[in-house]
Design a protein around this motif. Structure first.
Motif, PDB file in Angstrom:
ATOM      1  N   LEU A 166       0.827  -1.203   0.000  1.00  0.00           N
ATOM      2  CA  LEU A 166       0.000   0.000   0.000  1.00  0.00           C
ATOM      3  C   LEU A 166       0.857   1.247   0.000  1.00  0.00           C
ATOM      4  N   GLN A 167       1.935   1.198   0.774  1.00  0.00           N
ATOM      5  CA  GLN A 167       2.787   2.387   0.806  1.00  0.00           C
ATOM      6  C   GLN A 167       3.355   2.696  -0.561  1.00  0.00           C
TER       7      GLN A 167
ATOM      8  N   LEU B  36       2.178   1.752  -3.411  1.00  0.00           N
ATOM      9  CA  LEU B  36       1.104   2.176  -4.310  1.00  0.00           C
ATOM     10  C   LEU B  36       0.761   3.641  -4.080  1.00  0.00           C
ATOM     11  N   ARG B  37       0.680   3.964  -2.817  1.00  0.00           N
ATOM     12  CA  ARG B  37       0.335   5.344  -2.507  1.00  0.00           C
ATOM     13  C   ARG B  37       1.373   6.300  -3.059  1.00  0.00           C
ATOM     14  N   ALA B  38       2.615   5.863  -2.954  1.00  0.00           N
ATOM     15  CA  ALA B  38       3.664   6.728  -3.467  1.00  0.00           C
ATOM     16  C   ALA B  38       3.581   6.854  -4.980  1.00  0.00           C
ATOM     17  N   MET B  39       3.318   5.746  -5.639  1.00  0.00           N
ATOM     18  CA  MET B  39       3.332   5.800  -7.102  1.00  0.00           C
ATOM     19  C   MET B  39       2.087   6.457  -7.653  1.00  0.00           C
ATOM     20  N   LEU B  40       0.984   6.267  -6.968  1.00  0.00           N
ATOM     21  CA  LEU B  40      -0.247   6.829  -7.498  1.00  0.00           C
ATOM     22  C   LEU B  40      -0.447   8.177  -6.870  1.00  0.00           C
TER      23      LEU B  40
ATOM     24  N   LEU C 280      -7.181   2.092  -3.682  1.00  0.00           N
ATOM     25  CA  LEU C 280      -5.842   1.612  -3.387  1.00  0.00           C
ATOM     26  C   LEU C 280      -5.889   0.278  -2.694  1.00  0.00           C
TER      27      LEU C 280
ATOM     28  N   ILE D 252      -6.823  -2.472  -4.946  1.00  0.00           N
ATOM     29  CA  ILE D 252      -5.703  -2.825  -5.818  1.00  0.00           C
ATOM     30  C   ILE D 252      -4.706  -3.672  -5.060  1.00  0.00           C
TER      31      ILE D 252
END
Lengths: 810, 194
Positions: B135-136, B138-142, B151, B154
């Motif tokens: 999640l971290q 993903l959060r950074a990339m999105l 998120l 996903i």
């Protein structure tokens, strides 16, 4: 009313009759035309021959008046019926490309016409082709080109199309000229220029059929995009060469200066076309910035601007194809952000339709002409043509690949090259160019015959055989369709890493170039060209657009689809049985995956990929994705209701908690998020709601009806006074929960908060909407996303199993 | 280039590095120049601040993780050999390398590239990518507004797809398996300039 209508009709007919009859002396008194000199009678001054009275004609036939539009319409209809006919038997379209079928139908019709000694309408003149039929075809290809892979491979594409076409034309031309010298063939009167002209015509590759095959076998993306791009750009090159050689063919003597000028002109023409296209693309994008109040004519701007670009380029004799292609490519990106959803759909549909019609007509015409014209058949010339065309193409591909492979990150192997060269079918443009050769060319008939021969050869033999060959050869495949989410995420990560490390090493490569361009784009260009340019709203805006568009398509199919009902029931039961067990694992709809991919693909270079790859030239993409996105949308709305426990502590940087607006705590931010989602989603859904509501009712059966009704009504409830997307965007900009103007949305927003605060048992919160839906009653307080699942899940029953939303507690 | 040899002489263990990483001496020289350019205070080693000073890198969504990958195990100083060793992961795979059975994989082998990427996920170094870690990232990339539930779904889907042993985390093996069809070489290689 009827009598008035009949009267009008009669009057019209008699006018028609009069018009037709006017050259002949009439027996009735001629109409008096008042002029300053007094009434003038149009009849001759002699006494009228027959004093008998002729009555008002009741029925007259005035064929010449409508002949041209009438025949065109009939042709188009006939060709379209043919297309319908192909899809009746599905197996045919797999093995036999559509173009083959079209040509066959054309042949049949031509045979019929020939047997009654009719001539096909002489509509395919040079100007008709170049001004009316070619632009839609090219616009179609250009608009639906998948932009990102294209730009990654633009060098290769241009290389193959420009240099490849040149290579082919010149090679084949010279070889044919050599062949012409052989006295036995009797074609000695064709000089070099004409040979080159002919060669340039037949080197225009049109792998329409092949692209469909490529897509079906999921061929690797590189090959696909190169084939696609090559076909597009080599049309441009061919037309330029055609004009060039046409001009040259008329010159008795060609000297070095002419050649040099020719080359110079070639570059000028190409680059000029590109520049033109860019300018027009930007102007079009800029215009759409202001079209908020005139939504109905938004698509018109797109067509007019691209057509204008084309015409102006023709005016200046620069490459009109390049102009329209670049115009479309530039325009697409910006315009699709500015225009409304409906306009977006309209644009796509109309472009596709026009392109398909144009192409269909040409192929059809090809079939007819094959039978009805007199041919000049010359075995030697034609066979050599086919032979040389194949050889030179193959050779060209191989040589060019060898040169360009070192510059590519993924080099082409031999199978790719074979696929590329074998897929070089000739098509519509080749035929049209040959057909519209000027009559000054002596052996025009021979050229036409040879062109038709090569087209039929390539389309039938290569088109039909390429599919088994590709499958046999096991050409490298890409998983075009949705790969796993894993792959997407991890590859993104890797790309980010690589870009970062490149920056670290102070190097440039296409990653960083692209990044730079996108940043420039974001900072300057978008501000000018895009209305309401707020980059942060991109994903949500895209979602809405996509889902709106697709929702409409979904509803179209649903209402006509019978299988929805049984699947409703089966899903019903499934849900009931699953409710009892809390499975920790949740199943994802394929829809979610699409949506996930959409989210993920937004971020690497902040590129917006608007159009899905409409890769099959003959169809718009199927709506499975569409349906899935809609469903996914609904489920995400539903999910936003669910209370969930936050893993608050993991993120080290609270200020970079990206899904929250800054300065808000998690809870309020979450509510904001869901509210925003609501307000965003629902007015948007409501928008399509309004448009499609009338439709399902008359057509649907009972269970479906209640489905849609249940779906539509709650959405109705969620209605806010906002009914246009732009207003939604305006709402987005204020970012705050208080912006909703209607109280209903306020009450709505309270509802999720309540659920939210009841926390604890996520399953409870989830059961409520499900319970409501189960009864398919009138709307539960807030959400019924389930019905759309079912409804849309119907046609794709095995694929779209309902998700069981069991949030994970951690 | 004449400067290559002079630069090379400044690099300690140049030959060893060449051997280990597979860079050529020209590559190495250039990287050393880059190293020195980044090391603005001429400390002889790089610190995270030097990395953060690179403008383009700062714009990268996962820049801190990338930096973290260089400064693994919490150290604050990065000397040249470590710098080069990590960069060696990004060398394109040599297809015509003869496989000696006893020597370890070269740094830029596919497995090692994957390990490098894996370690960017796995911050706590337990050999698994947990849902939180995913999640971290993903959060950074999105970076754009993706809602939290999107998120999460996903992340759930990702784990579900890859997780074969049902431990709700992705181990390196599962990671590797999920990427077996992907051309890692293409994604994680840089053509180093000479």
């Amino acid at each position: 009313m009827d009598r008035i209508d009949a009267g009008i009709l009669l009057a019209l007919l008699s006018f028609g009759a009069n018009a037709e009859d006017s050259p002949k002396p009439t027996t009735t008194k001629p109409p008096a035309k008042p002029t300053e000199h007094g009434p003038i009678y149009t009849a001759p001054p002699q006494p009228l021959p027959e004093p008998e009275k002729s009555y008002l004609p009741l029925f007259t036939l005035n064929y010449p008046r409508v002949q041209i539009p009438f025949e065109i319409t009939l042709w188009v209809l006939l060709a379209s019926f043919a297309k319908i006919g192909f899809h009746v038997y599905h197996k045919i379209t797999i093995w036999v490309p559509e173009t083959c079928l079209l040509i066959s139908i054309g042949l049949i019709v031509g045979a019929i016409m020939h047997s009654v000694h009719e001539q096909p309408p002489a509509v395919l003149t040079s100007s008709v082709f170049f001004l009316y039929m070619l632009p839609p075809i090219v616009l179609d290809s250009a608009y639906f080109m998948p932009t990102q892979p294209f730009f990654e491979n633009v060098g290769t594409v241009l290389w193959f199309s420009i240099v490849g076409t040149l290579w082919n034309s010149i090679g084949v031309g010279i070889c044919l000229y050599g062949v012409c010298q052989i006295p036995a063939l009797g074609v000695q009167d064709i000089n070099l220029q004409e040979n080159l002209l002919f060669a340039s015509i037949i080197s225009a590759v049109d792998p329409v059929a092949v692209l469909a095959v490529f897509e079906d076998v999921n061929i690797n993306e590189q090959l696909y995009i190169v084939a696609f791009g090559e076909s597009l750009f080599n049309d441009a090159v061919t037309v330029v060469l055609y004009n060039l050689f046409n001009h040259v063919a008329e010159l008795p003597v060609v000297d070095a200066a002419d050649v040099f000028l020719g080359v110079l002109r070639f570059f000028l023409v190409g680059l000029g076309g590109m520049l033109f296209g860019l300018v027009f693309g930007f102007v079009a994008a800029f215009t759409t910035r202001f079209t908020r109040k005139v939504r109905e004519i938004e698509p018109l701007f797109i067509f007019m601007y691209s057509y204008l670009a084309y015409l102006l380029a023709e005016l200046l004799s620069i490459s009109s194809i390049m102009a329209i292609v670049t115009c479309a490519l530039t325009m697409k990106y910006y315009v699709e952000e500015n225009v409304s959803q409906r306009s977006c759909t309209t644009i796509r549909h109309v472009i596709k339709m026009l392109g398909t019609v144009s192409e269909t007509l040409i192929f059809f015409f090809l079939g007819v002409v094959t039978i009805t014209t007199d041919h000049e058949w010359n075995w030697g010339y034609i066979l050599f043509t086919i032979l040389f065309a194949q050889i030179w193409r193959g050779l060209g591909i191989v040589v060019l690949t060898q040169i360009i492979n070192p510059f590519r990150t993924i080099p082409f192997n031999f199978k790719d090259q074979f696929g590329l060269s074998y897929g070089g079918l000739r098509g519509a443009i080749t035929f049209a160019l040959a057909y519209t050769l000027p009559n000054t060319i002596i052996r025009k008939k021979l050229f036409i015959t040879a062109t038709i021969a090569i087209i039929i050869f390539t389309v039938f033999i290569q088109g039909i055989s390429i599919r088994p060959i590709i499958e046999l050869m096991n050409v490298r495949k890409t998983n075009w369709k949705l790969g796993t989410i894993n792959v997407e995420i991890h590859t993104r990560l890797m790309e980010h890493i690589t870009a970062g490390v490149e920056d670290l090493c102070g190097q440039w490569s296409h990653h960083s170039l692209k990044d730079k361009f996108m940043r420039f784009n974001n900072r300057f260009i978008r501000k000018i060209l895009i209305r309401d340019n707020r980059p942060e709203s991109s994903i949500v805006a895209l979602y809405k657009k996509l889902e709106l568009q697709n929702a409409m398509e979904v509803l179209d199919t649903i209402s006509g689809d019978i299988s929805a009902a049984p699947s409703l029931i089966s899903m019903h039961e499934e849900k009931a049985s699953n409710k009892s067990s809390f499975k920790p694992k949740r199943t994802f709809l394929a829809s979610d995956l699409t949506a996930m991919h959409e989210i993920l693909s937004k971020n690497m270079y902040k590129i917006r990929e608007r159009t899905m790859s409409y890769t099959n030239k003959h169809t718009l993409p199927n709506d499975s994705r569409a349906r899935e996105i809609l469903v996914r949308r609904h489920t995400s709305i539903r999910r936003s209701l669910r209370a969930r426990s936050f893993q608050g502590s993991e993120s080290a940087r609270s200020q970079k908690y990206f899904s929250l607006p800054l300065g808000q705590s998690l809870d309020t931010g979450y509510a904001t998020e869901s509210i925003r989602l609501n307000a965003d989603g629902d007015p948007a859904l409501e928008l399509h709601n309004r448009s499609v509501r009338p439709k399902p009712r008359p057509r649907s059966k009972q269970p479906r009806f209640s489905t849609t009704r249940a779906r539509l009504d709650p959405l109705q409830e969620l209605h806010s006074t906002v009914n246009m997307e732009d207003e939604v965007r305006a709402e987005e900009s204020s970012h705050r929960p208080s912006r909703q103007s209607s109280s209903s949305s306020n009450s709505r927003s309270r509802a999720p908060l309540q659920r939210h605060s009841s926390l604890g048992t996520p399953s409870v919160g989830e059961d409520d909407p499900e319970g409501d839906e189960q009864q398919l009653e009138s709307p539960p307080p807030a959400w019924t996303p389930e019905p759309p699942d079912r409804g849309s899940g119907g046609p794709r029953n095995p694929l779209l199993r309902r998700a069981q939303w069991k949030p994970q507690d951690k | 280039m004449g400067s290559t040899s002079s630069t090379l002489s400044k690099i300690p263990n140049a030959d060893e590095l060449i051997q280990e990483t597979g860079f050529t001496s020209a590559h190495l020289a250039r990287l050393f120049e880059r190293f020195e350019a980044l090391d603005k205070d001429k400390k002889g080693y790089l610190s995270p601040q030097d990395f953060e000073a690179i403008k383009e890198l700062a714009l990268n969504p996962i820049c801190d993780r990338i930096i973290g990958a260089f400064f693994s195990s919490g150290q604050e100083m990065l000397d040249f050999s470590s710098f080069v060793r990590i960069l060696a992961h990004f060398r394109p795979i040599d297809n015509n390398r003869t496989k000696e059975p006893n020597s370890p994989d070269p740094i830029n082998s596919r497995i090692n590239k994957l390990k490098f990427a894996f370690q960017l996920y796995d911050q706590d170094k337990d050999g698994k990518i947990s849902r939180n870690e995913l999640l971290q990232v993903l959060r950074a990339m999105l970076e754009k507004q993706v809602t939290e539930e999107q998120l999460e779904s996903i992340a759930d889907r990702t784990i579900q797809e890859a997780d074969l042993d049902r431990d709700d985390a992705i181990s390196f093996e599962e990671f590797r398996k999920s990427l077996e069809k992907v051309n890692i070489d293409h994604k994680m290689s840089i053509r180093f300039l000479r």
